[in-house]
Structures are given as C-alpha cells and as structure tokens.
Design a protein around this motif. Sequence first.
Motif, PDB file in Angstrom:
ATOM      1  N   GLU A 312      90.763   2.532  -1.344  1.00 53.14           N
ATOM      2  CA  GLU A 312      89.613   1.637  -1.539  1.00 53.14           C
ATOM      3  C   GLU A 312      88.626   1.696  -0.365  1.00 53.14           C
ATOM      4  N   ILE A 313      88.077   2.857  -0.129  1.00 54.19           N
ATOM      5  CA  ILE A 313      87.110   3.037   0.952  1.00 54.19           C
ATOM      6  C   ILE A 313      85.728   3.285   0.355  1.00 54.19           C
ATOM      7  N   ARG A 314      84.742   2.547   0.835  1.00 56.80           N
ATOM      8  CA  ARG A 314      83.375   2.677   0.336  1.00 56.80           C
ATOM      9  C   ARG A 314      82.730   3.981   0.809  1.00 56.80           C
ATOM     10  N   GLN A 315      81.830   4.499   0.010  1.00 51.52           N
ATOM     11  CA  GLN A 315      81.045   5.658   0.429  1.00 51.52           C
ATOM     12  C   GLN A 315      79.979   5.236   1.446  1.00 51.52           C
ATOM     13  N   ALA A 316      79.664   6.142   2.352  1.00 54.41           N
ATOM     14  CA  ALA A 316      78.607   5.886   3.337  1.00 54.41           C
ATOM     15  C   ALA A 316      78.068   7.225   3.816  1.00 54.41           C
ATOM     16  N   LEU A 317      76.760   7.425   3.686  1.00 55.76           N
ATOM     17  CA  LEU A 317      76.136   8.666   4.136  1.00 55.76           C
ATOM     18  C   LEU A 317      74.905   8.337   4.975  1.00 55.76           C
ATOM     19  N   PRO A 318      75.006   8.498   6.308  1.00 56.46           N
ATOM     20  CA  PRO A 318      73.840   8.242   7.166  1.00 56.46           C
ATOM     21  C   PRO A 318      72.778   9.317   6.980  1.00 56.46           C
ATOM     22  N   ALA A 319      71.601   9.072   7.537  1.00 54.16           N
ATOM     23  CA  ALA A 319      70.491  10.013   7.397  1.00 54.16           C
ATOM     24  C   ALA A 319      70.834  11.385   7.966  1.00 54.16           C
ATOM     25  N   SER A 320      71.608  11.420   9.045  1.00 56.94           N
ATOM     26  CA  SER A 320      72.049  12.691   9.624  1.00 56.94           C
ATOM     27  C   SER A 320      73.526  12.554   9.971  1.00 56.94           C
ATOM     28  N   PRO A 321      74.316  13.635   9.911  1.00 55.92           N
ATOM     29  CA  PRO A 321      75.749  13.564  10.174  1.00 55.92           C
ATOM     30  C   PRO A 321      76.065  12.984  11.548  1.00 55.92           C
ATOM     31  N   THR A 322      77.118  12.175  11.596  1.00 57.62           N
ATOM     32  CA  THR A 322      77.521  11.539  12.848  1.00 57.62           C
ATOM     33  C   THR A 322      78.237  12.511  13.770  1.00 57.62           C
ATOM     34  N   LYS A 324      79.319  16.534  14.884  1.00 55.22           N
ATOM     35  CA  LYS A 324      78.900  17.928  14.813  1.00 55.22           C
ATOM     36  C   LYS A 324      80.058  18.879  14.540  1.00 55.22           C
ATOM     37  N   ASP A 325      81.294  18.374  14.618  1.00 53.65           N
ATOM     38  CA  ASP A 325      82.444  19.260  14.453  1.00 53.65           C
ATOM     39  C   ASP A 325      83.081  19.131  13.061  1.00 53.65           C
ATOM     40  N   VAL A 326      82.354  18.565  12.094  1.00 57.36           N
ATOM     41  CA  VAL A 326      82.865  18.373  10.737  1.00 57.36           C
ATOM     42  C   VAL A 326      82.135  19.300   9.785  1.00 57.36           C
ATOM     43  N   SER A 327      82.866  20.035   8.968  1.00 59.22           N
ATOM     44  CA  SER A 327      82.257  20.980   8.035  1.00 59.22           C
ATOM     45  C   SER A 327      81.566  20.244   6.900  1.00 59.22           C
ATOM     46  N   GLU A 328      80.668  20.945   6.229  1.00 56.46           N
ATOM     47  CA  GLU A 328      79.873  20.338   5.153  1.00 56.46           C
ATOM     48  C   GLU A 328      80.757  19.756   4.047  1.00 56.46           C
ATOM     49  N   GLY A 329      81.847  20.427   3.719  1.00 53.86           N
ATOM     50  CA  GLY A 329      82.705  19.950   2.649  1.00 53.86           C
ATOM     51  C   GLY A 329      83.477  18.692   2.983  1.00 53.86           C
ATOM     52  N   ASP A 330      83.604  18.367   4.284  1.00 50.64           N
ATOM     53  CA  ASP A 330      84.365  17.190   4.711  1.00 50.64           C
ATOM     54  C   ASP A 330      83.479  16.023   5.127  1.00 50.64           C
ATOM     55  N   VAL A 331      82.169  16.247   5.238  1.00 46.72           N
ATOM     56  CA  VAL A 331      81.267  15.228   5.781  1.00 46.72           C
ATOM     57  C   VAL A 331      81.343  13.915   5.003  1.00 46.72           C
ATOM     58  N   ALA A 332      81.284  13.974   3.684  1.00 47.00           N
ATOM     59  CA  ALA A 332      81.238  12.750   2.884  1.00 47.00           C
ATOM     60  C   ALA A 332      82.471  11.883   3.117  1.00 47.00           C
ATOM     61  N   PHE A 333      83.640  12.495   3.243  1.00 45.04           N
ATOM     62  CA  PHE A 333      84.873  11.744   3.464  1.00 45.04           C
ATOM     63  C   PHE A 333      84.922  11.170   4.875  1.00 45.04           C
ATOM     64  N   VAL A 334      84.557  11.987   5.860  1.00 40.81           N
ATOM     65  CA  VAL A 334      84.610  11.554   7.256  1.00 40.81           C
ATOM     66  C   VAL A 334      83.618  10.431   7.519  1.00 40.81           C
ATOM     67  N   GLU A 335      82.399  10.547   6.992  1.00 35.80           N
ATOM     68  CA  GLU A 335      81.407   9.487   7.185  1.00 35.80           C
ATOM     69  C   GLU A 335      81.872   8.178   6.545  1.00 35.80           C
ATOM     70  N   ALA A 336      82.542   8.269   5.404  1.00 28.44           N
ATOM     71  CA  ALA A 336      83.010   7.067   4.719  1.00 28.44           C
ATOM     72  C   ALA A 336      84.061   6.337   5.546  1.00 28.44           C
ATOM     73  N   VAL A 337      85.052   7.061   6.075  1.00 27.68           N
ATOM     74  CA  VAL A 337      86.160   6.392   6.761  1.00 27.68           C
ATOM     75  C   VAL A 337      85.779   5.896   8.151  1.00 27.68           C
ATOM     76  N   THR A 338      84.755   6.463   8.753  1.00 21.77           N
ATOM     77  CA  THR A 338      84.363   6.046  10.101  1.00 21.77           C
ATOM     78  C   THR A 338      83.240   5.018  10.110  1.00 21.77           C
ATOM     79  N   ALA A 339      82.664   4.723   8.962  1.00 19.23           N
ATOM     80  CA  ALA A 339      81.545   3.781   8.901  1.00 19.23           C
ATOM     81  C   ALA A 339      82.016   2.344   9.098  1.00 19.23           C
ATOM     82  N   LYS A 340      81.179   1.530   9.698  1.00 16.86           N
ATOM     83  CA  LYS A 340      81.464   0.101   9.812  1.00 16.86           C
ATOM     84  C   LYS A 340      81.517  -0.497   8.404  1.00 16.86           C
TER      85      LYS A 340
END
Length: 475
Positions: A312-322, A324-340
């Motif tokens: 149950e983790i919400r989606q979150a996509l900032p204007a630019s990736p948070t 630099k060491d995350v690949s394009e295919g993983d960005v959506a998941f990583v941004e979601a779990v690290t977002a406030k």
Amino acid sequence: MDGEQWTWEDRPTVTAPGVDVISAKTVSPLNLISADVDAAMIEPAYLPYYTVKSGTSMATPLVAGIVALVLEANPLLSPSEVKDLLQETATNMPGYEPWEVGAGYVNAYAAVDKAFTNQPYGQTVNLYRDFTSNVESDTTQEDFSVDYNPATFVSDNAYEFTVEEGLTSLVAQVNAEGILGQTGNPVNLVLIAPDGTEYSSGISVLFTLEYNRTVSVSNPLAGKWKAEIRGLRGDEANPVGIATPEVVNGSIKFSRVSGFSGLNDIEGHEAAAAIKMAVNERLVDGFKNGNYKPDEKLKRKDLAEYLVMGAEIRQALPASPTFKDVSEGDVAFVEAVTAKGAAFRDVRNIFDGVMLAKENDTFSPKASVSRAELAYSLVQALGLQEEALDFTGELTVQYGEERIVIEDVGSIPSDLKGYVQLALDLNILNAYFDVTQGQYDLEPTVHATFAPSQEVSRGDFAVAVTRYYNAFLSN
C-alpha cells in the motif's frame, strides 16, 4: 464514429472511500437510520448539518470532486483521458482482484499532478503489469469464536479444527477488541499442531491500536489442531494475567496451491510455501528466466518494487529524479518508497518514506537489505512512525509467557530500535533464540538476539511480507 475500439472489462475503474463518510445532511427520514453513528462521530454542534453514510453514494461524489480538480488543472482532457488518468495514478490494493477494486485506490494528489505535468504515472500499477511468476490457489475460510475467560483453564479457551493433507498455508486471525470494543485486550493467539508444536501471534504492545492477532503457518501438519486464546501473564501474585473476559471472534483460512509457473528453483526450499503465497498475492515476483532465487540477497531496488506492489505505497513522481544512481526502469518505484507520505496508512501525508536514502543522497539500488532496514520499511508502511520513534526502554520479545531481552541491542542503530521492537511485537520479523544451561544450573537460560545487520535473502523477505500481508492487509 471516430473508429476507436473498446474492450469490455467487468470491473470498476478505481476504488474510493465509501464507508462512514461525513457529508452534508438534507432533511430526510433516512437520516434516522444513521442517528446513532452520527452522534458517535460528529460533534453535537454540527449534528443538524452533517451525517454519516456509507456506500457508492458517498464514494461517487468524492471521485467526481477529483475529476473536477483534474479538469481545472487541464481542461483539455477528454472523459476517456480522465478515466485513464485516475487508473494510472491509483494505489495498489493488495489482496484484491481487479474485478473488486479496479486499478486500485484513487489518489487525488497524483491525479492532479499528472493532469498538470503529464508525468509517466502508471508504471507501478499492478493492473497494467505483466508478472513473471504466477500461482493458482484456492482458499476456504472457517469462522469461530472463543468465550475467553482468564479465570478458567487454558484448555477451556480453545477451538479445535482439522487441517487436511497437502495445505500450503494456514492463517488464523482473531480480533480482541476489549471493553466496549474500544480498549483492545492483551491476549495471545496460539495455534497448537498435532505434534504439540506451538505457533504464537505474540502480544503486541500496540494492542489498543491493532486489535487483531494473526498466526501464519506454512505447510501445516495434517490432523487435529487447536486455536487457544491466552492472556498476558502477570507477576507471581497474578499468574493468570491481566486480560479481560471477552467473546473473541476469529477466522481460519486454509490455502492450497494448485499450480504455479516461473518458480523453477524453489521446490524443497524452506521458504517455498511462503514464496508461492507471496507471488499469489502479488507481493513478490520472480525473474524472467523462470527462477525466484530464494537464497540470493534482496536488493534495495527489488524491495522498493515489492513494497509498491504489495504494501500500500502511493505513487510519487517529482519533476526531476531524486537519485542519480537509479536506472530508468526503477525510478517510479524508488521515488514512491522514498517520498514523504509514501505509506497509504499515513493519512496526514507527513511521515518519512518507507525507505531512506543512503550516504551522499544516493539510493544504492543494488545494495543488500539488512533485517533492521526491513523492520523500518514494513513498520513505516503501517503508518507507525510516531509509535516507533516514541519507543524507549529495553528491547524485548515474547517467548512463551515471558518477555526476553534482546541481547544484541547495541548493534541496532538507535533510530531503528523502535521499529525493531514493533516488528517483533507485530510478529512481522522473528528473533533468534538460544538456550544455555550450566552444569549446576537448575533451569536453562533463554537468550534472544535480532541480528540487525544480517542481510535479508529473497526467501526471507517472502516469509516476512507474507506474515505482514496476512496480519494487516488480507481482506
């Protein structure tokens, strides 16, 4: 006709809040139906103007309001585009099929953000994903109740049931609501196998917040089992404990896997049953080569993906990736779990993410996950940040009728101690027990450790996340 083709799907689009919703009141005899609920949930000064109702009549206007906000952000969107947008920004709802909840729980913030920015939401929505591993299973449920009384024998506070041969998993759950259903009752649910082995739910220090007790058993023995309700043991002057009498209602779910694919390497593994059930509920997935790799260390990028899939983790996509060491295919998941405010249960959207950045503001997607870090992620996903950070005192774990001190507490990071304590009390992660006895000791001494820096394997995670799902997310 514009030539567009449509495919019929027998499911809702999204799910929205529809239970006990406070709304403006009209003059109607129907208001009498909810008078008791109104009085309990609404301050007296507002009772003439507001009421509490449930149903699609409450959920539909909420979605209509979100659509209005979306169209205000982007008036050029067509009805079809608005529908797609709502689905693409939804939050996964583990334990439910698309015919029950559609794409998931509607997310107003993400919907409006996508209308403004057209960010590529939807990559994490289970409805749109093709999974590598698949499991077919059948689950039946048996309801029961125990008229619990702490003054009687333990054997009187039990329910007997039968486990058939070849079951994959057994999940028993009770709700101990306490006095007037408001206080919680510090009882323990214990399942006793035919060979006498006991499986305990533990007694949560959060019993006033979480009334349920859950026990999960993989590959249970066939035969006669018992589900016992036991109270929290008191001191020597009060050995029967402090729990109060209550008719405790519960249910037992019996699951049997009938077929699976994409899990070629798990047969005979100790975590095989948990892996199958985790795949069945879309809590984990295997690799494209058809293997699951149960003994391989869980990578941080995989933990991010699995948390979004099934915690149950919400989606979150900032204007630019948070990062630099995350690949394009993983960005959506990583941004979601690290977002406030990542956790769906964080109703105020104020808590930290369910995963934290590493040193120098990197994510380290290929790094392994420690047991202490996993405790943080799963407890944080339950929206229990405040309870974890407020924890003080010794770290302990339930062992039979005793609380045993965790001896390697010094190796647990100070900011994660509360998370480890809650993970133990909520029965998400286990401690490790050892028994020693000197040559002249009359009784053995039980030792408990947590091993916070131990790396989590993919099999370990399947076991933990299945416990987590069974206790807090299963419908």
